[in-house]
Design a protein around this motif. Structure first.
Motif, PDB file in Angstrom:
ATOM      1  N   UNK A 312      40.150  15.165  52.845  1.00  0.00           N
ATOM      2  CA  UNK A 312      40.519  16.493  52.332  1.00  0.00           C
ATOM      3  C   UNK A 312      40.382  16.445  50.810  1.00  0.00           C
ATOM      4  N   UNK A 313      39.743  17.488  50.255  1.00  0.00           N
ATOM      5  CA  UNK A 313      39.590  17.533  48.794  1.00  0.00           C
ATOM      6  C   UNK A 313      40.598  18.522  48.221  1.00  0.00           C
ATOM      7  N   UNK A 314      41.395  18.066  47.244  1.00  0.00           N
ATOM      8  CA  UNK A 314      42.362  18.953  46.586  1.00  0.00           C
ATOM      9  C   UNK A 314      42.172  18.867  45.085  1.00  0.00           C
ATOM     10  N   UNK A 315      42.898  19.738  44.360  1.00  0.00           N
ATOM     11  CA  UNK A 315      42.770  19.727  42.904  1.00  0.00           C
ATOM     12  C   UNK A 315      43.245  18.384  42.348  1.00  0.00           C
ATOM     13  N   UNK A 316      44.200  17.743  43.041  1.00  0.00           N
ATOM     14  CA  UNK A 316      44.767  16.487  42.540  1.00  0.00           C
ATOM     15  C   UNK A 316      43.966  15.264  42.975  1.00  0.00           C
ATOM     16  N   UNK A 317      42.907  15.456  43.785  1.00  0.00           N
ATOM     17  CA  UNK A 317      42.094  14.302  44.199  1.00  0.00           C
ATOM     18  C   UNK A 317      41.621  14.413  45.632  1.00  0.00           C
ATOM     19  N   UNK A 318      41.113  13.297  46.135  1.00  0.00           N
ATOM     20  CA  UNK A 318      40.593  13.271  47.508  1.00  0.00           C
ATOM     21  C   UNK A 318      41.594  12.540  48.380  1.00  0.00           C
ATOM     22  N   UNK A 319      41.975  13.173  49.480  1.00  0.00           N
ATOM     23  CA  UNK A 319      42.991  12.581  50.344  1.00  0.00           C
ATOM     24  C   UNK A 319      42.305  12.021  51.581  1.00  0.00           C
ATOM     25  N   UNK A 320      42.469  10.714  51.777  1.00  0.00           N
ATOM     26  CA  UNK A 320      41.841  10.052  52.932  1.00  0.00           C
ATOM     27  C   UNK A 320      42.920   9.640  53.923  1.00  0.00           C
ATOM     28  N   UNK A 321      42.720  10.046  55.182  1.00  0.00           N
ATOM     29  CA  UNK A 321      43.611   9.544  56.234  1.00  0.00           C
ATOM     30  C   UNK A 321      42.907   8.338  56.849  1.00  0.00           C
ATOM     31  N   UNK A 322      43.532   7.180  56.759  1.00  0.00           N
ATOM     32  CA  UNK A 322      42.900   5.926  57.200  1.00  0.00           C
ATOM     33  C   UNK A 322      43.593   5.380  58.433  1.00  0.00           C
ATOM     34  N   UNK A 323      42.809   4.765  59.294  1.00  0.00           N
ATOM     35  CA  UNK A 323      43.385   4.099  60.463  1.00  0.00           C
ATOM     36  C   UNK A 323      43.172   2.599  60.302  1.00  0.00           C
ATOM     37  N   UNK A 324      44.272   1.866  60.332  1.00  0.00           N
ATOM     38  CA  UNK A 324      44.199   0.407  60.343  1.00  0.00           C
ATOM     39  C   UNK A 324      44.000   0.013  61.805  1.00  0.00           C
ATOM     40  N   UNK A 325      42.788  -0.396  62.143  1.00  0.00           N
ATOM     41  CA  UNK A 325      42.467  -0.585  63.571  1.00  0.00           C
ATOM     42  C   UNK A 325      43.124  -1.829  64.155  1.00  0.00           C
ATOM     43  N   UNK A 326      43.685  -2.692  63.331  1.00  0.00           N
ATOM     44  CA  UNK A 326      44.406  -3.848  63.863  1.00  0.00           C
ATOM     45  C   UNK A 326      45.722  -3.414  64.494  1.00  0.00           C
ATOM     46  N   UNK A 327      46.510  -2.619  63.754  1.00  0.00           N
ATOM     47  CA  UNK A 327      47.821  -2.218  64.282  1.00  0.00           C
ATOM     48  C   UNK A 327      47.840  -0.784  64.767  1.00  0.00           C
ATOM     49  N   UNK A 329      47.735   1.713  62.978  1.00  0.00           N
ATOM     50  CA  UNK A 329      48.634   2.433  62.064  1.00  0.00           C
ATOM     51  C   UNK A 329      47.820   3.381  61.194  1.00  0.00           C
ATOM     52  N   UNK A 330      48.339   4.567  60.983  1.00  0.00           N
ATOM     53  CA  UNK A 330      47.639   5.515  60.101  1.00  0.00           C
ATOM     54  C   UNK A 330      48.366   5.591  58.770  1.00  0.00           C
ATOM     55  N   UNK A 331      47.601   5.734  57.695  1.00  0.00           N
ATOM     56  CA  UNK A 331      48.247   6.020  56.411  1.00  0.00           C
ATOM     57  C   UNK A 331      47.317   6.867  55.551  1.00  0.00           C
ATOM     58  N   UNK A 332      47.911   7.522  54.564  1.00  0.00           N
ATOM     59  CA  UNK A 332      47.132   8.437  53.728  1.00  0.00           C
ATOM     60  C   UNK A 332      47.091   7.906  52.299  1.00  0.00           C
ATOM     61  N   UNK A 333      45.917   8.026  51.662  1.00  0.00           N
ATOM     62  CA  UNK A 333      45.773   7.599  50.265  1.00  0.00           C
ATOM     63  C   UNK A 333      45.069   8.685  49.463  1.00  0.00           C
ATOM     64  N   UNK A 334      45.395   8.736  48.196  1.00  0.00           N
ATOM     65  CA  UNK A 334      44.738   9.704  47.308  1.00  0.00           C
ATOM     66  C   UNK A 334      43.841   8.944  46.329  1.00  0.00           C
ATOM     67  N   UNK A 335      42.629   9.487  46.123  1.00  0.00           N
ATOM     68  CA  UNK A 335      41.687   8.815  45.200  1.00  0.00           C
ATOM     69  C   UNK A 335      41.110   9.840  44.211  1.00  0.00           C
ATOM     70  N   UNK A 336      40.694   9.335  43.054  1.00  0.00           N
ATOM     71  CA  UNK A 336      40.001  10.205  42.088  1.00  0.00           C
ATOM     72  C   UNK A 336      38.511  10.297  42.418  1.00  0.00           C
ATOM     73  N   UNK A 337      38.001   9.285  43.108  1.00  0.00           N
ATOM     74  CA  UNK A 337      36.577   9.309  43.522  1.00  0.00           C
ATOM     75  C   UNK A 337      36.403   8.419  44.743  1.00  0.00           C
ATOM     76  N   UNK A 338      35.443   8.782  45.595  1.00  0.00           N
ATOM     77  CA  UNK A 338      35.112   7.941  46.760  1.00  0.00           C
ATOM     78  C   UNK A 338      33.618   7.642  46.706  1.00  0.00           C
ATOM     79  N   UNK A 339      33.282   6.347  46.764  1.00  0.00           N
ATOM     80  CA  UNK A 339      31.865   5.960  46.715  1.00  0.00           C
ATOM     81  C   UNK A 339      31.475   5.418  48.080  1.00  0.00           C
ATOM     82  N   UNK A 340      30.449   5.996  48.654  1.00  0.00           N
ATOM     83  CA  UNK A 340      30.009   5.612  49.994  1.00  0.00           C
ATOM     84  C   UNK A 340      28.884   4.586  49.873  1.00  0.00           C
TER      85      UNK A 340
END
Ligand code: FAD
Ligand code: NAP
Length: 430
Positions: A312-327, A329-340
């Motif tokens: 999700x892109x917001x004014x405050x940055x890019x919000x990524x919902x990540x899945x830790x496939x080991x457990x 578990x889901x968590x969310x992180x905010x970034x200023x840039x994402x490089x693919x």
């Protein structure tokens, strides 16, 4: 409208090497009037990945000519000689020049064929030119920088367009978002963003590793999360017996295998090239992570076994919902840039050649990289860099470039000699 014996799409290393091979044989057989069309305004080689300290992943002896003709004036050694750096290069004691130097070498070679390349034109379509029940020529349509369309006729075609960026599904809606970009555009895009506090790099291959280290050295206040699906960053295996798969004669071996055997080979040797940075780089990243532990201060994180679920892109940055496939578990992180740094796909030829599909089917190639065609389709169409599935891992790299151009040149000459008199006459009239 001009008619050429051969039109080449793209003027990267593959077609530059072909121009050299044709030039060196111009006094033998029928001379070939070849023209190359390149969409960039001038020669560049993956310019946004020419990072400080990045070096070649292949010996300089696998340059544009040596393995085909060590006496060629287009070898890397002759380039060094002409630039008066040969003794200094010897003292470097390396087979792996910097990417900057190798790029300069490729540009030096390209410049010698400036009159045979039309720059700043993007080929978008190839049409069949029918004469009676035969297709004798191809109409090559390209778009110039000002939007105008240019057409040329070709008796034969060689398509060497390289790869296009592989963008994971979750990021596809963000094509116009300046804070999300592929490694292919790294330098020009990162420089536009200004200071960054938190950056995500997605991927665990050579590009991801190089970019991680570049961000680490760029600004001490930038934190980087390296997000990868694998459990560990695995180094590329370039030990000598393994490296034999990149020898030119291994192409025959791969080509002669059944599809099942090839699948097995690709699985066995996948990490010689893909998702596999140089060991030295892996060690550098490990050291950075270790030194954080010593200092007791975490700056960067390696998010292994993580998948990006949602963006999700917001004014405050890019919000990524990540899945830790080991457990799980889901968590969310905010970034200023994402490089693919998510690699490349190689389907471009299918789009430009689409109007020829009735004659070329699904674009399968013979051993000489020539697309199989229906009877009555006279032009020979060759593919460079899009034949990995049948010819092996070397196909997208520089490993067999010099040798492959000779195979294509010979096949082209043979095909021209065998062209039926009627179609040769028709092609000559056009
Ligand atoms: C960052 C990076 C580093 C690499 N380093 C190495 C290495 O060290 N060793 C190695 O063996 N391989 C390396 N590779 C692999 C690389 O694919 C080859 O080195 C080499 O670039 C292949 O040459 P090519 O001419 O087939 O493709 P490209 O170099 O991709 O050239 C294709 C050309 O076609 C042009 N083009 C595309 N579409 C059109 C169109 N429609 N009309 C006109 N022109 C068009 C492009 O602008 C481009 O100039 C690297 C790849 C990357 C991304
Ligand atoms: N200095 C140099 O010479 C240099 C520099 C850069 C690149 N290269 C060359 O360029 C080629 C490409 O290298 P590359 O590093 O750009 O690409 P790559 O080796 O194909 O690696 C792509 C990475 O992206 C990940 N990935 C792909 N799709 C994904 C998705 N949908 N979601 C999450 N992750 C995804 C892959 O993960 P999985 O493993 O989980 O699939 C892999 O880690 C190689 O031949 C390399 O040697 C050379």
């Amino acid at each position: 409208m001009q008619t050429h014996d051969l039109i080449g799409i793209g003027f990267g290393p593959s077609n530059i090497a072909l121009a050299i091979a044709l030039d060196e044989k111009r006094h033998t057989g029928q001379p070939v009037d070849a023209l190359f069309i390149e969409k960039q305004a001038g020669f560049t080689w993956h310019p946004d990945m020419v990072l400080d300290h990045a070096h070649m992943q292949i010996s300089f002896l696998k340059d544009l000519a040596t393995l085909r003709n060590p006496t060629s004036r287009f070898t890397f050694v002759n380039y060094l000689h002409e630039k008066q750096r040969l003794p200094d290069f010897i003292n470097l004691k390396t087979f792996y020049p910097s990417r900057q130097e190798f790029s300069d070498y490729l540009g030096w070679a390209a410049a010698q064929f400036a009159d045979r390349c039309a720059y700043a034109e993007e080929v978008f379509e190839i049409l069949p030119e029918r004469q009676g029940d035969e297709v004798s020529l191809l109409r090559v349509r390209s778009r110039c920088a000002d939007g105008s369309v240019r057409e040329r006729l070709a008796r034969n075609l060689v398509v060497s367009m390289g790869g296009t960026t592989n963008i994971p599904e979750a990021f596809r809606p963000f094509k116009d978002e300046p804070r999300v970009f592929h490694s292919h555009n790294y330098l020009s895009r990162i420089d536009q963003l200004g200071p960054l506090k938190k950056v995500a790099v997605v991927g665990g291959g050579q590009s991801a590793a190089e970019i991680f280290m570049e961000l680490h050295g760029r600004d001490a206040s930038t934190q980087v999360d390296l997000i990868m699906r694998a459990r560990a960053i695995r180094p590329s295996d370039d030990s000598p017996f393994v490296n034999e798969i990149f020898n030119a004669d291994f192409t025959d071996y791969v080509y002669d295998r059944s599809e099942d055997e090839r699948t097995h080979l690709f699985k066995e040797f996948w990490h010689t090239n893909y998702s596999a940075p140089d060991l030295e780089l892996v060690q550098q990243i490990f050291k950075v992570m270790y030194e954080q532990k010593v200092a007791g201060k975490q700056r960067h994180r390696l998010l292994r076994r993580h998948q990006v679920q949602e963006v999700r892109a917001g004014a405050d940055g890019l919000h990524l919902r990540l899945l830790d496939t080991d457990g799980q578990l889901e968590h969310a992180n905010r970034y200023d840039a994402v490089i693919l740094a998510t690699g490349y796909v190689r389907h471009q030829h299918k789009a430009v050649l689409a109007p020829l599909a009735p004659y070329l089917g699904d674009f399968t190639v013979d051993r000489n990289y020539r697309v199989r065609s229906t009877p009555g389709f006279r032009p020979q169409v060759f593919l460079q860099g899009a034949c990995e599935a049948t010819h092996g891992f070397s196909d997208t790299l520089l490993s067999v470039t010099a040798v492959r151009t000779e195979e294509i040149r010979c096949a082209l000459e043979e095909g021209r000699a065998q062209a039926p008199a009627r179609s040769r006459a028709a092609a000559l009239q056009a």
